[in-house]
Structure formats: structure tokens, C-alpha cells
Design an enzyme around this catalytic site. Structure first.
Site, short mmCIF file in Angstrom:
data_model
loop_
_atom_site.label_atom_id
_atom_site.label_comp_id
_atom_site.label_asym_id
_atom_site.label_seq_id
_atom_site.Cartn_x
_atom_site.Cartn_y
_atom_site.Cartn_z
N SER B 159 0.66 -1.12 0.04
CA SER B 159 -0.03 -0.19 -0.01
C SER B 159 0.81 1.38 -0.07
CB SER B 159 -1.08 0.04 1.10
OG SER B 159 -1.99 0.89 1.06
N ARG B 229 -11.37 6.09 10.89
CA ARG B 229 -10.89 4.66 10.75
C ARG B 229 -11.86 3.67 10.45
NH1 ARG B 229 -6.50 1.32 10.33
NH2 ARG B 229 -6.49 -0.23 11.81
N ASP B 324 -8.97 -6.72 -4.32
CA ASP B 324 -8.44 -5.27 -3.67
C ASP B 324 -9.40 -4.12 -4.66
OD1 ASP B 324 -7.49 -3.08 -2.95
OD2 ASP B 324 -5.25 -3.72 -2.91
N HIS B 357 -8.02 -5.02 0.19
CA HIS B 357 -6.60 -4.70 0.09
C HIS B 357 -5.65 -5.10 1.40
CE1 HIS B 357 -3.96 -1.17 -0.53
NE2 HIS B 357 -3.91 -0.83 0.83
N ASP B 358 -6.26 -5.54 2.25
CA ASP B 358 -5.49 -5.99 3.48
C ASP B 358 -4.84 -7.34 3.14
OD1 ASP B 358 -5.95 -4.16 5.60
OD2 ASP B 358 -7.73 -5.44 6.71
#
Lengths: 380, 380
Positions: B159, B229, B324, B357-358
Site C-alpha cells: 500500500s 478509521r 482489492d 486490500h488487507d
């Protein structure tokens, strides 16, 4: 709201909203009871003698009963689906009698959280009950009865409006000819709920929210509403549409290395958020997002949507848009499958439109001609 | 942070962060100058005699220098990429000397907005400059020089960390052997910027933000950080991963028709938001999102990424993940194309992983074995 100057030739022209009072209590899905309430609505075209040409338009998250035409005192306030509805338009008001209604719990004239609760003499605020798609359909059905309409030629809507159209065919199978189910999903995904939850948390943690009773404090949770709307806009547009419209264009031509607006997309979102926060009621926003979260007709049928749709008799036009990532075409196909499982008459179109979820509001010629042809084919 | 109990056998074990002070002023891309600053870092493994086995790990949005191992006084505080880095792991600390560093502007020990500005004796706050990926690379390069490392065997990251790895190969082509560019994009899209902007607006419109100088008021803009968050987490997970993990599971087993947590996904997001808001500095969050927005190496080359990469000499391992949607595989392919245009040595893998994405943080065996094989092939 469309800020373009109205085109008199093919518009329904000046319209006047009407308020109707209901004093028969309405029991909601939550168990709460609305002892009495008002609904605000507009109509376009003329109800025929057989009362067979009525079309109900259901609105989505932030829209209202003001679907077509404009107001005499504000010609720029054009109805949100004016491109679809009017004389000679796909939903032709020369043939159909079209009704737009602000849903119960709304903030555009129908009874909602900002209305006075007769029991206390103060705004309902936090005490206003949670309303559901099923509740809205019941309130709309009462309005139809009030107007002498036993059966709608069509019930139409996009997004949350489409969920209402779908629910109509389940709650009142004999009262709907056609359901236009545009840009819909049979229930929200975890990701959909997640976006709603962030919006709700933005509102409820705004210090000006006061637990939902901000009216008494003379403030509104504007920061929260603004964030909710900014976030909403991201989900209404496709990544590509945003790239096309804004890209990485810099507002001031060069990078400023600060926290003022740098990119055009930031300016757009702030503007949309600011505007929305001046006119929309936060308690209504909270309740509409909950209605979205709760919509799940299959739930009472063990998750079986086909079983939920059993008993429906309507004809369906289901439309999805390829770039819609909020309610992707796959979600519409779930609806189509359930309808086909019941051997219902379904037309399904997946339109290759770049605009994302908002495409259901656009005048894409393929979309509009499909609606036109379908509406023309309706027997009255 | 991984809360699982540490596995002593294949971990670097107890680690101790180190602070280093730099008093040679650092001129930032914005033109601002940091007169002096500290960086906090950790190292794992041993630097060999030739000083040729060093690996730099660059962190993404909310991580830090604490990449592997744990602290003696808090064995549950395991480094964020501990599954990748350790003795016998894909980045093998028996062979490599690995460095994690908290970036300038951070809030985990390096000089950042919460640090004391020597010129005023008060926290930097709003006066802390905007930092960029290029600035971080310069600060990291100084740290490398301080440690006697002329050239990294590899610079690795996912990222935003991957953007730093890519920038390293452009800023210091002679100082990087391999760049691992995982889950990256060559620049943010309008949609990426839009999400960042909503997060920033959540923070800056929180009444406790006080224009960035909240330290003096004894408060932190916790509401804003919490929303930022929550929103971030939505973009880190795929729609499918959320559906798999949370679906529409109800927290209390039945619908309550209220505004407390109903769905598991709401509970998860609130928990993540609450936790984050207790330890992360809002001014750091703002600056890191800006660094993301500004990253665009092609900009100074008329938008031509291939021209931007000209002069790079590194070998590259570029990895993307099918699910992602924050930085989709198409974005990684843009990087690969630019590298190939320059006839650079590139391995590209598109991994069919469901996590979104993680995924770059997960121990997917295909992902890890690819990194392992690549690291093993590096000549020292």
C-alpha cells in the site's frame, strides 16, 4: 434537485403539493403505532374514469414527493425525475396519472421526526419510530385508497425506491400492474450496511445531535450530515465516473501542501455536503438508512427470496447498471432469479452505463426507451 | 497489531526500539524545513560484514517501526508484519538484517505533530509541515547512511509502504537491490482521494480539533478519528470478505428497530474506530492521507509514468490482489507497464485472494512463497 432551467414544452409545468391527514392509527413493523400523520404528495396528469392509469413513484434516500415539474415561486426547483415523467416522456403524463409522495418519517412535508408530536406538543425527535419499507408501502396504500385508486398501473422507483416497488408486489399483489425495479438489491450487503453505519455515527456523535432532540437546542448536527452526504456521494458515483469528472485535477492549478481544497473532487464533496446539511433533517437520514439496512424480504422465509416473492402477480422491469458498485448487477440478478423461480413476467436489462448507482436518475436513451416501451405496453 | 500470543520458535522475539536524532536540517518537498528530528526504528537479524544484507520495511497508513517481534513488557504487541519477517520466514532474519522505521510525521516515536517544536517549546500541532513519500524516502536514506548501509538488498512495503519502495528506486536507484511493491497504485484515483477527504473532514470538523492545536486543550478529536478509521476499514476489506466475515448477522439475534448496534458489521466498525481513536494522533492521520493524495511520480513527467521510472535499476516484485478495490490489480499493472517500458527486471503476480486490500498483510501461502523465493534469490 435539478438546477437546470425548466423546459416548458415537455414538462408537467407548475405543480402544487397537497397534504392529506390520516387519523386512523398505523401500526408499524417495529410494533410502534403512529396515531395520526400527514403525507405530502404531488400528482401529474389526470386520473382516468376507470381509475386504471395511476403510477406511483417511490423515492430513494434523499428525494421527495417532488418528482416532476416545478414550483411557481421557484422555477429552478425541478422535480428529481423530471427527465422521465411528463407529457410525451417515457412515463407519459398525457396517458398516466403519476403520484409522488414524501414517505412517512421524511422531512419534506410528510410527518417526520421534525414534526410536532401531538402527545407532547414538541418535535418527535428521538421518539419518532423507526420506519421500514413495508411501513412506507402501507402508508402509500392508504394514500392510494384515499385517492380512489384500487390498483396502480405501475409502481416505479430506483434504489430504495425500487425496494418499495418490489415490496408493493409482495404486500399488495392485486394492486400493482408493473413494478419498475431500477438499481436495486434484495437486501443490503455488509459493506452497504457499513457505509450506512459510518454515516449514522457521523450524525449521532456530532455534539449538536443531542441524542436526536436537537430541535429544542436550536441547532442541527450539520457536521455529521455533511460527512454522511459526502460519503453517500462516493457510493453513488462509479470510480470511472469520478475519474472522468474530476480525475486528479487541482483546484488551484498547483499543489499547495495544505489542508484547504487541493483536488476538484474535494471541492465537489464539500459543496455537496454543505448544501445537503442546510436542508435535510438528520433524524430522517438516520431512519432512511435504517429502512435500507432492514429491508430483507427473504428473512422471514429462511433467506429464500423465491419463497418471499411467491404470491406476487405483477409484471416486472428490472434494470441494473454495469458501473453501479453500490448495488451491482449481480444483486439485481438475485431479484430476477427469484421472480423467474415463480414464473413471473420479468424483463431484465443490464445497462452499460458509466455513472454508477446514480445512473438510475440519468436520461440514458437505452434506459429511457426501455421504460417508454414498457409503459406504452401497459393496458389501462 | 496482532493480538495472538507470540510463537517463540519462529519469531525474532523480544525487540527494543531505538531513537536516533538528526540535526542536519531536512528540506521537504513542500519547501518547509525540518531543522532537526528524531526517527524511531527497530532492527531484526544481524548486519553482515559487507553490509549487503539490509532490508528496509516501509509502513502504510497506521503502522509503525514495530514490524516484527514483541516487547518484553507487552508480549501481545506483536509487530504488524511478523508473519512475513523472522528466522526461517519469507524475509528470513537468519539471512537478512531488517529495519522498520516510523516515518517522519508519525506518532509512534519519530518526530511528528505531537512532538515539541524546539522553536516554540509547544507541540508542533498545525505547524507541523505536510510530508510526502519523497520526504520519507529521504529521511529513511539518512537513517540508512547513519547505520552504514549504502545499499539495501531490498526495500519492501504494501500500500503506502509500496509507494515508498517504488520511490526509493527512483530517488536512489543505486541504493536498492529489490523493491517489493505490494497492493500499490502509481497514484490515487479521484475515488481514493474522496475517501481520504471524508476522513480528513471528519477530523478537522470535530470541535475537539481546535485547528490542529488540540494538545493545548487537553483533548483529541476522537470522534473524527473514529469515523476516519471506520471508513478506512470499509476500504481495506473486500465486499466478499465482509460478507463472509459478517454477512447480515445480527448482534442480538433479532432486529431491535433502534440505533444501537444491530448488525455484527456495525459492532466491528465501532470497535475498530474506538480502539484507533485512543492511540493514533489525528494530525499524523491527516498528513499521511495527504502524502497518499500527493504521491504521483508521473506528474513531473507530463503524466508519463514510464518517463518517471527511467533511471531506476532495481529488480521488482509487484503483487496485487484480485479482491482489492482500493488499489485494484489494474493499478499495479500500470506500474508493471512503466517498469517494462524501461526494460527493468519485473516479476508480477496477481493473487486471487478474497481479503481485499488487507491481503498484503495476510500469510497467503502463494504470496509468501513468492516473496520467500524472491528473497532467497537475492545475491548478498
Amino acid at each position: 434537485m435539478n438546477a437546470a432551467a425548466p423546459n416548458i414544452a415537455d414538462s408537467v409545468g407548475v405543480v402544487v403539493p397537497i397534504d392529506v391527514h390520516f387519523d386512523v392509527p398505523l401500526r408499524l413493523k417495529s410494533g410502534a403505532v403512529m396515531p395520526q400523520y400527514d403525507l405530502r404528495y404531488e400528482t401529474y396528469g389526470t386520473l382516468n374514469e376507470q381509475r386504471s392509469n395511476a403510477v406511483l413513484v417511490c423515492h430513494a434516500l434523499n428525494a421527495s414527493h417532488h418528482v416532476a415539474g416545478w414550483y411557481a415561486n421557484d422555477p429552478r426547483d425541478v422535480g428529481w425525475w423530471d427527465n422521465l415523467i411528463g407529457p410525451g416522456k417515457p412515463v407519459d403524463t398525457n396517458r398516466f396519472f403519476v403520484i409522488g409522495v414524501n414517505n412517512l418519517g421524511g422531512c419534506h412535508g410528510s410527518t417526520g421526526p421534525a414534526s410536532i408530536n401531538p402527545a407532547t406538543g414538541r418535535p418527535w425527535g428521538a421518539d419518532f419510530p423507526v420506519v421500514t419499507v413495508e411501513d412506507w408501502v402501507e402508508a402509500q396504500a392508504r394514500l392510494a385508497t384515499h385517492l380512489g385508486i384500487e390498483r396502480f398501473a405501475a409502481v416505479i422507483g430506483g434504489s430504495l425506491g425500487a425496494m418499495q416497488a418490489l415490496q408493493w408486489t409482495m404486500s399488495h399483489p392485486d394492486r400493482v400492474g408493473l413494478a419498475l425495479v431500477s438499481a436495486a438489491a434484495p437486501k443490503l450487503s455488509a459493506q452497504n450496511i457499513a457505509f450506512n453505519e459510518v454515516a449514522r455515527q457521523a450524525i449521532t456523535t456530532d455534539p449538536d445531535f443531542h441524542g436526536g432532540n436537537y430541535y429544542a437546542h436550536g441547532v442541527v448536527p450539520r457536521r455529521g450530515l455533511r460527512l454522511a452526504r459526502m460519503l453517500g456521494h462516493i457510493t453513488y458515483l462509479s470510480d470511472d465516473a469520478m475519474a472522468e469528472k474530476f480525475g486528479r485535477e487541482l483546484r488551484g492549478g498547483e499543489i499547495k501542501f495544505g489542508f484547504d481544497v487541493e483536488f476538484e473532487i474535494e471541492s465537489y464533496l464539500r459543496y455537496q455536503g454543505d448544501k445537503f446539511s442546510t436542508y435535510f433533517d438528520a433524524n430522517t437520514y438516520l431512519r432512511i438508512t435504517k429502512a435500507l439496512d432492514y429491508f430483507d424480504p427473504a428473512l422471514e422465509h429462511g433467506g429464500n427470496l423465491s419463497a418471499a416473492v411467491k404470491g406476487a402477480k405483477a409484471r416486472y422491469l428490472v434494470v441494473s447498471f454495469t458501473s453501479d458498485w453500490r448495488f451491482s448487477p449481480a444483486r439485481s440478478r438475485e431479484i430476477v432469479k427469484a421472480l423467474l423461480d415463480n414464473r413471473l413476467d420479468v424483463t431484465y436489462a443490464e445497462i452499460d452505463a458509466p455513472h454508477g448507482h446514480d445512473a438510475f436518475l440519468m436520461d440514458d436513451p437505452r434506459y429511457h426507451s426501455l421504460i417508454r416501451a414498457t409503459m406504452e405496453s401497459l393496458p389501462l
